[in-house]
Design a protein around this motif. Structure first.
Motif, PDB file in Angstrom:
ATOM      1  N   GLU A  49      18.731  18.440  11.963  1.00 10.45           N
ATOM      2  CA  GLU A  49      18.405  17.476  10.909  1.00 10.45           C
ATOM      3  C   GLU A  49      19.561  17.325   9.925  1.00 10.45           C
ATOM      4  O   GLU A  49      19.868  16.218   9.471  1.00 10.45           O
ATOM      5  CB  GLU A  49      17.123  17.888  10.197  1.00 10.45           C
ATOM      6  N   ASP A  52      22.128  15.213  11.575  1.00 14.03           N
ATOM      7  CA  ASP A  52      21.688  13.817  11.568  1.00 14.03           C
ATOM      8  C   ASP A  52      21.878  13.170  10.200  1.00 14.03           C
ATOM      9  O   ASP A  52      22.283  12.001  10.114  1.00 14.03           O
ATOM     10  CB  ASP A  52      20.233  13.707  12.015  1.00 14.03           C
ATOM     11  N   ARG A  53      21.593  13.905   9.127  1.00 10.74           N
ATOM     12  CA  ARG A  53      21.813  13.361   7.778  1.00 10.74           C
ATOM     13  C   ARG A  53      23.292  13.064   7.548  1.00 10.74           C
ATOM     14  O   ARG A  53      23.661  12.017   7.033  1.00 10.74           O
ATOM     15  CB  ARG A  53      21.291  14.325   6.710  1.00 10.74           C
ATOM     16  N   SER A  61      28.077   9.179  15.056  1.00 12.02           N
ATOM     17  CA  SER A  61      27.074   9.869  15.870  1.00 12.02           C
ATOM     18  C   SER A  61      26.973  11.356  15.498  1.00 12.02           C
ATOM     19  O   SER A  61      27.898  11.932  14.921  1.00 12.02           O
ATOM     20  CB  SER A  61      27.433   9.752  17.354  1.00 12.02           C
ATOM     21  N   ARG A  62      25.852  11.946  15.857  1.00 10.07           N
ATOM     22  CA  ARG A  62      25.673  13.393  15.665  1.00 10.07           C
ATOM     23  C   ARG A  62      26.766  14.148  16.403  1.00 10.07           C
ATOM     24  O   ARG A  62      27.328  15.116  15.892  1.00 10.07           O
ATOM     25  CB  ARG A  62      24.300  13.813  16.199  1.00 10.07           C
TER      26      ARG A  62
END
Length: 83
Positions: A49, A52-53, A61-62
């Motif tokens: 998470e 992703d933030r 992208s991640r």
């Protein structure tokens, strides 16, 4: 066909900002140490998470976030462990 030129002349041209593209054989050119190998990494949900933030904040992208952070960490570790 590409032209031939001694390395010293090519270096001088490159250093002075001249166009050396006619001397480069793009068919046989390759980038070293960039072979890609897929890996799987298990990590806690909170870490995913957070990635992703950060990816959303940077609009990338991640995977790009993860590669960038790993690259920085590895380079920092290498520079601090060198004599």
């Amino acid at each position: 066909m590409n032209k031939s030129l001694p390395a010293e002349d090519l270096d001088r041209m490159f250093d002075s900002g001249e166009d050396i593209s006619e001397y480069i054989d793009r068919e046989s050119t390759r980038r070293l140490n960039l072979e890609v190998r897929r890996i799987n990494v298990d990590m806690p949900v909170w870490m995913i998470e957070a990635l992703d933030r950060e990816a959303g904040r940077l609009n990338i992208s991640r995977q790009a976030v993860l590669k960038t952070k790993l690259d920085r960490a590895l380079k920092a570790e290498t520079s601090t462990s060198a004599p």
